[in-house]
Enzyme design. Structure first.
Site, PDB file in Angstrom:
ATOM      1  N   CYS A 118       0.811  -1.223   0.000  1.00 54.75           N
ATOM      2  CA  CYS A 118       0.000   0.000   0.000  1.00 54.75           C
ATOM      3  C   CYS A 118       0.845   1.274   0.000  1.00 54.75           C
ATOM      4  O   CYS A 118       0.338   2.360  -0.263  1.00 54.75           O
ATOM      5  CB  CYS A 118      -0.931   0.018   1.210  1.00 54.75           C
ATOM      6  SG  CYS A 118      -2.120  -1.323   1.170  1.00 54.75           S
ATOM      7  N   HIS A 256      -3.405   7.538   2.904  1.00 60.15           N
ATOM      8  CA  HIS A 256      -3.823   6.233   2.376  1.00 60.15           C
ATOM      9  C   HIS A 256      -5.202   5.914   2.951  1.00 60.15           C
ATOM     10  O   HIS A 256      -5.427   6.030   4.155  1.00 60.15           O
ATOM     11  CB  HIS A 256      -2.801   5.183   2.795  1.00 60.15           C
ATOM     12  CG  HIS A 256      -3.211   3.791   2.463  1.00 60.15           C
ATOM     13  ND1 HIS A 256      -3.795   3.456   1.262  1.00 60.15           N
ATOM     14  CD2 HIS A 256      -3.127   2.628   3.169  1.00 60.15           C
ATOM     15  CE1 HIS A 256      -4.035   2.154   1.249  1.00 60.15           C
ATOM     16  NE2 HIS A 256      -3.660   1.637   2.399  1.00 60.15           N
ATOM     17  N   ASN A 286     -10.138   0.226   0.109  1.00 65.32           N
ATOM     18  CA  ASN A 286      -8.684   0.331   0.143  1.00 65.32           C
ATOM     19  C   ASN A 286      -8.134  -0.076  -1.228  1.00 65.32           C
ATOM     20  O   ASN A 286      -8.135  -1.250  -1.573  1.00 65.32           O
ATOM     21  CB  ASN A 286      -8.148  -0.586   1.254  1.00 65.32           C
ATOM     22  CG  ASN A 286      -6.640  -0.548   1.369  1.00 65.32           C
ATOM     23  OD1 ASN A 286      -5.943  -0.013   0.503  1.00 65.32           O
ATOM     24  ND2 ASN A 286      -6.124  -1.124   2.438  1.00 65.32           N
TER      25      ASN A 286
HETATM   26  O1  UT7 Z   1      -3.703  -0.951   3.639  1.00 69.59           O
HETATM   27  C1  UT7 Z   1      -2.786  -1.743   4.339  1.00 69.59           C
HETATM   28  C2  UT7 Z   1      -2.936  -1.581   5.776  1.00 69.59           C
HETATM   29  N1  UT7 Z   1      -4.179  -2.137   6.218  1.00 69.59           N
HETATM   30  C3  UT7 Z   1      -4.835  -1.557   7.179  1.00 69.59           C
HETATM   31  O2  UT7 Z   1      -4.438  -0.520   7.620  1.00 69.59           O
HETATM   32  C4  UT7 Z   1      -6.040  -2.267   7.752  1.00 69.59           C
HETATM   33  C5  UT7 Z   1      -5.948  -2.268   9.246  1.00 69.59           C
HETATM   34  N2  UT7 Z   1      -6.995  -2.951   9.932  1.00 69.59           N
HETATM   35  C6  UT7 Z   1      -8.311  -2.604   9.918  1.00 69.59           C
HETATM   36  O3  UT7 Z   1      -8.685  -1.706   9.197  1.00 69.59           O
HETATM   37  C7  UT7 Z   1      -9.266  -3.276  10.850  1.00 69.59           C
HETATM   38  O4  UT7 Z   1      -8.535  -4.060  11.772  1.00 69.59           O
HETATM   39  C8  UT7 Z   1     -10.329  -4.163  10.139  1.00 69.59           C
HETATM   40  C9  UT7 Z   1     -11.328  -3.281   9.442  1.00 69.59           C
HETATM   41  C10 UT7 Z   1      -9.655  -5.090   9.145  1.00 69.59           C
HETATM   42  C11 UT7 Z   1     -11.085  -5.002  11.176  1.00 69.59           C
HETATM   43  O5  UT7 Z   1     -11.664  -4.160  12.159  1.00 69.59           O
HETATM   44  P1  UT7 Z   1     -11.512  -4.519  13.703  1.00 69.59           P
HETATM   45  O6  UT7 Z   1     -12.279  -3.526  14.441  1.00 69.59           O
HETATM   46  O7  UT7 Z   1     -10.047  -4.621  13.988  1.00 69.59           O
HETATM   47  O8  UT7 Z   1     -12.249  -5.901  13.800  1.00 69.59           O
HETATM   48  P2  UT7 Z   1     -11.677  -7.306  14.320  1.00 69.59           P
HETATM   49  O9  UT7 Z   1     -10.745  -7.875  13.320  1.00 69.59           O
HETATM   50  O10 UT7 Z   1     -11.194  -7.136  15.725  1.00 69.59           O
HETATM   51  O11 UT7 Z   1     -12.989  -8.144  14.352  1.00 69.59           O
HETATM   52  C12 UT7 Z   1     -14.046  -7.859  15.266  1.00 69.59           C
HETATM   53  C13 UT7 Z   1     -15.168  -8.848  15.037  1.00 69.59           C
HETATM   54  C14 UT7 Z   1     -14.705 -10.302  15.027  1.00 69.59           C
HETATM   55  O12 UT7 Z   1     -15.714 -11.077  15.639  1.00 69.59           O
HETATM   56  P3  UT7 Z   1     -15.571 -11.561  17.174  1.00 69.59           P
HETATM   57  O13 UT7 Z   1     -14.323 -12.379  17.208  1.00 69.59           O
HETATM   58  O14 UT7 Z   1     -15.467 -10.302  17.973  1.00 69.59           O
HETATM   59  O15 UT7 Z   1     -16.819 -12.325  17.406  1.00 69.59           O
HETATM   60  C15 UT7 Z   1     -14.648 -10.650  13.557  1.00 69.59           C
HETATM   61  O16 UT7 Z   1     -14.862 -12.037  13.335  1.00 69.59           O
HETATM   62  O17 UT7 Z   1     -15.777  -8.621  13.748  1.00 69.59           O
HETATM   63  C16 UT7 Z   1     -15.804  -9.866  13.011  1.00 69.59           C
HETATM   64  N3  UT7 Z   1     -15.667  -9.541  11.590  1.00 69.59           N
HETATM   65  C17 UT7 Z   1     -16.719  -9.240  10.807  1.00 69.59           C
HETATM   66  N4  UT7 Z   1     -18.034  -9.167  11.071  1.00 69.59           N
HETATM   67  C18 UT7 Z   1     -18.853  -8.817  10.049  1.00 69.59           C
HETATM   68  C19 UT7 Z   1     -14.528  -9.467  10.840  1.00 69.59           C
HETATM   69  N5  UT7 Z   1     -14.846  -9.128   9.576  1.00 69.59           N
HETATM   70  C20 UT7 Z   1     -16.192  -8.984   9.536  1.00 69.59           C
HETATM   71  C21 UT7 Z   1     -17.092  -8.631   8.519  1.00 69.59           C
HETATM   72  N6  UT7 Z   1     -18.406  -8.550   8.821  1.00 69.59           N
HETATM   73  N7  UT7 Z   1     -16.690  -8.334   7.253  1.00 69.59           N
END
Ligand code: UT7
Length: 329
Positions: A118, A256, A286
């Site tokens: 990225c 970004h 993204n």
């Molecule tokens: O461009 C390169 C660099 N990349 C980035 O900068 C991305 C960085 N990361 C992020 O933007 C975020 O971490 C995400 C958007 C990818 C995820 O958000 P989060 O708030 O960190 O969520 P999480 O991974 O902690 O997941 C929270 C919950 C989980 O469920 P439990 O374990 O709490 O029951 C996931 O299974 O959300 C669940 N989950 C979803 N639920 C509905 C993960 N993806 C989804 C989804 N829809 N698409």
């Protein structure tokens, strides 16, 4: 006298290539166990563009390149180099940039690709700015393009909702006054490769790839988020100071577009109100190395980023890699 150091190079043209097909959050609700509410609140994304089967990354790069060259009023034969940032190019080799070179007729340009996820566009721009500073090139086409929907696992809701396809291009030439790239910095840290990577086509796949050889993308989003916020702030402070400026001098933060929450945290840490932050993540998701040129392009077209204004841009991606720059338009 305007504030800050004098620039080496200047952006004189911007262009984009954007696929027509829109994939909305509602469409994704039918594909995986997700919701518009979750995607919007956790990322800020409402929809993204995806390439069609049979299309190539270079198709969109060529479109972006032609538009940037037209705005710059530069003949392709004047180009000394084409530097294209991508991790989702047309083929393993040759470089996607040579397809662009051939299509636009830039016969005098050396063309090569840069791989920095990225952060790729900033890495490519850093190359170009340095070549101009060294007197080795006068006009350079820099492209950031990613078709990451070609490598996401459409069964993995944690990643497939995040990415979109696009290309963005700029034409860079020597700065003649106070307009241009005042400061630019890039960096990498290979300690965190396990947090964001794709296997399937590299030699690493021979020992740990997917069984069917597909190149899926893997990300530990939570951990990447934590590192991104810290590194984006550190890089922003570094390039603002390198430019001889204070955060309060910046007119626009154009970062970004990976996650609205990351962007808000960065703006807050820099003391910049959200009215000074350009966002288009809701429309494109993204788009990796295309995200900054695409955002700059739209900020200009919408009349927000005006001539003479100062823009701060910061990027972060797998590797880890990061970069930042301050530009006066
Ligand atoms: O461009 C390169 C660099 N990349 C980035 O900068 C991305 C960085 N990361 C992020 O933007 C975020 O971490 C995400 C958007 C990818 C995820 O958000 P989060 O708030 O960190 O969520 P999480 O991974 O902690 O997941 C929270 C919950 C989980 O469920 P439990 O374990 O709490 O029951 C996931 O299974 O959300 C669940 N989950 C979803 N639920 C509905 C993960 N993806 C989804 C989804 N829809 N698409």
């Amino acid at each position: 006298m305007s504030k800050g150091v004098m620039p080496v190079s200047r952006i004189i043209g911007l262009g984009v290539g954007i696929p027509e097909t829109v994939l909305s959050n509602a469409d994704l609700e039918k594909m995986v166990d997700t919701s518009d509410e979750w995607i919007t609140s956790r990322t800020g994304i409402k929809e993204r563009r995806i390439m069609k089967k049979g299309e190539r990354t270079s198709d969109y790069c060529i479109k972006a390149a032609r538009e940037a060259l037209a705005e710059a009023n530069v003949d392709p034969l004047e180009l000394d180099a084409i530097i294209l940032a991508t991790i989702s190019g047309d083929m393993r080799f040759p470089a996607t940039s040579v397809f662009v070179q051939e299509a636009i007729g830039a016969k005098n340009a050396a063309a090569w690709d840069v791989s920095a996820t990225c952060s790729g566009f900033l890495f490519a721009l850093y190359n170009a700015d340095t070549l101009i500073q060294a007197g080795r090139a006068k006009k350079i086409l820099v492209i950031g393009s990613e078709m990451l929907t070609s490598m996401v696992n459409w069964d993995d809701r944690a990643t497939c909702v995040l990415f979109g396809d696009a290309a963005g291009a700029v034409v860079l030439t020597k700065a003649e006054d106070d307009r241009g790239i005042l400061s630019i910095a890039i960096g990498s840290n290979g300690s965190y490769v396990d947090l964001l990577y794709s296997i399937g086509i590299g030699t690493a796949s021979r020992t740990g790839g997917t069984e069917n050889g597909e190149a899926f993308l893997f990300m530990n989003g939570n951990e990447v988020f934590r590192h991104a916020v810290r590194m984006l702030e550190r890089t922003a402070v570094e390039v603002v100071h390198k430019a001889g400026l204070q955060p309060s001098d910046i007119d626009w933060l154009i970062p970004h577009q990976a996650n609205t929450r990351i962007i808000k945290a960065t703006a807050e840490r820099m003391g910049l109100p959200m009215e000074q932050v350009f966002l288009n993540i809701h429309k494109y998701g993204n788009t990796s190395s295309a995200s900054v040129p695409l955002a700059m392009y739209e900020a200009r077209k919408e009349g927000k980023l005006k001539d003479g204004q100062l823009m701060l841009s910061v990027v972060f991606g797998g590797g880890f890699t990061w970069g930042g720059m301050v530009v006066r338009f």
